[in-house]
Motif scaffolding. Structure first.
Motif, PDB file in Angstrom:
ATOM      1  N   UNK A 261       0.830  -1.207   0.000  1.00 47.35           N
ATOM      2  CA  UNK A 261       0.000   0.000   0.000  1.00 47.35           C
ATOM      3  C   UNK A 261       0.860   1.251   0.000  1.00 47.35           C
ATOM      4  N   UNK A 262       1.963   1.219   0.788  1.00 54.67           N
ATOM      5  CA  UNK A 262       2.847   2.385   0.848  1.00 54.67           C
ATOM      6  C   UNK A 262       3.429   2.693  -0.535  1.00 54.67           C
ATOM      7  N   UNK A 263       3.834   1.625  -1.244  1.00 57.13           N
ATOM      8  CA  UNK A 263       4.428   1.836  -2.555  1.00 57.13           C
ATOM      9  C   UNK A 263       3.380   2.300  -3.562  1.00 57.13           C
ATOM     10  N   UNK A 264       2.143   1.818  -3.402  1.00 55.69           N
ATOM     11  CA  UNK A 264       1.074   2.318  -4.269  1.00 55.69           C
ATOM     12  C   UNK A 264       0.910   3.821  -4.094  1.00 55.69           C
ATOM     13  N   UNK A 265       0.945   4.261  -2.840  1.00 56.37           N
ATOM     14  CA  UNK A 265       0.828   5.693  -2.573  1.00 56.37           C
ATOM     15  C   UNK A 265       1.997   6.444  -3.179  1.00 56.37           C
ATOM     16  N   UNK A 266       3.190   5.858  -3.058  1.00 56.82           N
ATOM     17  CA  UNK A 266       4.372   6.502  -3.614  1.00 56.82           C
ATOM     18  C   UNK A 266       4.261   6.622  -5.127  1.00 56.82           C
ATOM     19  N   UNK A 267       3.740   5.566  -5.769  1.00 56.81           N
ATOM     20  CA  UNK A 267       3.574   5.603  -7.224  1.00 56.81           C
ATOM     21  C   UNK A 267       2.687   6.769  -7.638  1.00 56.81           C
TER      22      UNK A 267
ATOM     23  N   UNK B  68       9.968   3.597 -13.748  1.00 62.64           N
ATOM     24  CA  UNK B  68      10.205   2.729 -14.908  1.00 62.64           C
ATOM     25  C   UNK B  68       9.549   1.367 -14.747  1.00 62.64           C
ATOM     26  N   UNK B  69       9.141   1.035 -13.514  1.00 66.78           N
ATOM     27  CA  UNK B  69       8.454  -0.237 -13.263  1.00 66.78           C
ATOM     28  C   UNK B  69       6.943  -0.083 -13.285  1.00 66.78           C
ATOM     29  N   UNK B  70       6.484   1.106 -13.617  1.00 70.11           N
ATOM     30  CA  UNK B  70       5.043   1.351 -13.660  1.00 70.11           C
ATOM     31  C   UNK B  70       4.393   0.502 -14.738  1.00 70.11           C
ATOM     32  N   UNK B  71       3.222  -0.008 -14.430  1.00 70.39           N
ATOM     33  CA  UNK B  71       2.486  -0.832 -15.395  1.00 70.39           C
ATOM     34  C   UNK B  71       2.078  -0.030 -16.626  1.00 70.39           C
ATOM     35  N   UNK B  72       1.770   1.247 -16.440  1.00 67.99           N
ATOM     36  CA  UNK B  72       1.205   2.045 -17.525  1.00 67.99           C
ATOM     37  C   UNK B  72       2.154   3.162 -17.944  1.00 67.99           C
TER      38      UNK B  72
END
Length: 514
Positions: free
Chosen positions: A55-61, A96-100
């Motif tokens: 969840x933390x990394x989702x927020x960071x994204x 760079x690791x983003x899905x989209x």
């Protein structure tokens, strides 16, 4: 530039006087439609995208979206503040690791590449090496231009050094990055090979290696084998084959499938490479995979074995000696049409062989299955079956051709004369002409079979075909075998007269013989 199918056919189909190597057909022609389905093959490049973020990394994204890329790159270059630097490099990696739509080009424009490459050399900071390697892996997973920019930034020698890192995650990420670079094509493949990737890569194949790591290693081996224009260096193939001989017995499905794809690429490179694969002793391990429970494995194995039988009669015989044909009744009736097509293509290359190899197909009871696919398969499968039939009409003896005719081949064979594919029409006309020539004194029986199923009408129509070769072949067949009937049409006996009548039921009771 597109090639004329009729001209191409002259190079792949053995007419009288041509040898069996010209008659057998390699994958170039039949592979186009199959390779559109990339899911059945291992991908050339792979992005390292975590299966799930916390969840933390989702927020960071989400917070990364409005970030100032130039400021981020400046922080990533700040070696004076290691904590700031590693945070910035990690943020670049996550972008760079983003899905989209990862901002690969935007980051490249800000000058991130030399900074990330420099981070690879930081042996004092393996976490920074890992994050930089991950970011570069995903840049190299992009377009050819993006991959080449990674190479031109000097990343390859440093990735090769990282293969010796004592930190497994750094090693594995370097393997992944090199796999993407090799997967770009033969130019970069050969560059990485020349710089010495093969031996350290193969050294990872050992019992204690984690499965995820070995999967990546196997995938990179696939990329080393993949291109054939030009093919991998002979020395590289010689180094890889013993590793494939070990991996083909692995219990992990992903590793097994990738291993067999690697073999299929090597056997797609011509007779010399086919012989290298045979000499490695791998064929007896490959053949049983034709009946593997997983369709992915069957598909790869059928491709590899099919490529081997495009070789010489002697190379083809190695496959037959491993009892390969026993797997084909099931393959020719497979619920996946693509497997049926590949299986018939395989057999078309066997029926292009010597008389003993043709007889092996007959003895295995496969002719009725070929005719069934000729009759009921999808068009691409019917096309392969037409080649199998036509090849047998050239390679086979009179008795072998008679056996084929007794399987009811002529009606579905003639039906293909109504298709729009000029190559198929050529193949069918060749086959019918060969059968009529082979019949000798029994030519009237074959002619009547062609007439009974409406084949004559279709051949007559083809006399008006736009392709010179087709209308000439059609004209020659009519002129040589059916002209008398046309000329004597006014002399046809009345219905009550006792003329010759072909009785299909009688043919079943008394099999056709030349």
């Amino acid at each position: 530039m597109a090639t004329d199918p009729a001209k191409h056919r002259m190079h792949v189909f053995k007419n009288t006087g041509k040898d069996v190597d010209e008659m057998r057909r390699r994958r170039n022609e039949v592979t186009v439609e199959l390779r559109k389905n990339k899911r059945e093959e291992t991908l050339q490049k792979r992005r390292n995208v975590p299966a799930s973020y916390s969840t933390d990394e989702d927020d960071l994204d989400r917070n990364l979206a409005p970030i100032d890329l130039e400021d981020l790159v400046m922080k990533a270059a700040n070696m004076e503040n290691p904590e700031m630097q590693i945070t910035a490099v990690q943020q670049c990696r996550k972008l760079l690791s983003s899905d989209k739509n990862p901002p690969i080009d935007d980051l490249i424009k800000t000058g991130i590449l030399p900074i990330l490459v420099q981070c690879l050399s930081r042996v004092d900071n393996p976490t920074l090496q890992f994050e930089a390697a991950w970011a570069l892996t995903n840049i190299a997973s992009g377009t050819s231009a993006q991959t080449n920019k990674v190479v031109h930034a000097g990343a390859v020698p440093l990735f090769l050094q990282l293969l010796m890192s004592p930190h497994e995650n750094v090693c594995e990420q370097a393997v992944w990055a090199l796999g993407n670079i090799i997967g770009d094509g033969p130019v970069l493949r050969d560059l990485v090979v020349e710089l010495g990737v093969v031996r350290p890569l193969l050294s990872f194949i050992k019992p204690e290696i984690p499965i995820s790591f070995l999967r990546n290693v196997t995938w990179v081996i696939v990329n080393l084998c993949r291109s054939k224009d030009p093919p991998p260096p002979v020395k590289t193939i010689q180094e890889i084959l013993p590793a494939l001989n070990v991996l083909i017995t692995h219990s992990d499905l992903n590793i097994l499938v990738d291993t067999v794809w690697a073999i299929s690429y090597l056997t797609d490179g011509g007779n010399e490479q086919i012989q290298m694969v045979i000499d490695s002793g791998i064929v007896p391990k490959l053949i049983p995979l034709l009946s593997h429970k997983e369709v992915k494995t069957q598909t790869a194995a059928l491709r590899a074995v099919g490529n081997i039988v495009t070789g010489t009669d002697e190379q083809t015989q190695v496959v037959l000696n491993c009892d390969a044909l026993s797997h084909f009744p099931a393959l020719l009736s497979h619920p996946k049409e693509k497997i049926c097509k590949e299986a018939v293509w395989f057999l078309s290359n066997i029926t292009a062989g010597n008389k003993q190899q043709v007889q092996a197909v007959i003895d295995a009871g496969l002719l009725p299955k070929i005719v069934e696919n000729l009759s009921k398969g999808e068009f691409q499968t019917q096309k392969e079956a037409a080649w199998a039939v036509s090849n047998l009409s050239i390679s086979g003896t009179k008795d072998q051709v008679a056996t084929l005719i007794n399987c009811g081949v002529i009606p579905p064979f003639c039906n293909l004369l109504a298709c729009k594919d000029t190559q198929v029409i050529n193949v069918v006309l060749d086959g019918l002409s060969n059968m009529l020539k082979m019949a000798g004194d029994n030519v009237d029986q074959v002619a009547n079979m062609i007439e009974q199923c409406g084949g004559i009408d279709k051949i007559e129509e083809l006399q008006g075909h736009e392709k010179v070769e087709i209308y000439k072949m059609a004209y020659d067949i009519i002129e040589q075998y059916f002209a008398d009937e046309e000329e004597d049409a006014t002399l046809v006996p009345a219905a009550a007269d006792a003329g010759f009548q072909f009785d299909p039921a009688a043919a079943q009771r008394d099999p056709f013989r030349f």
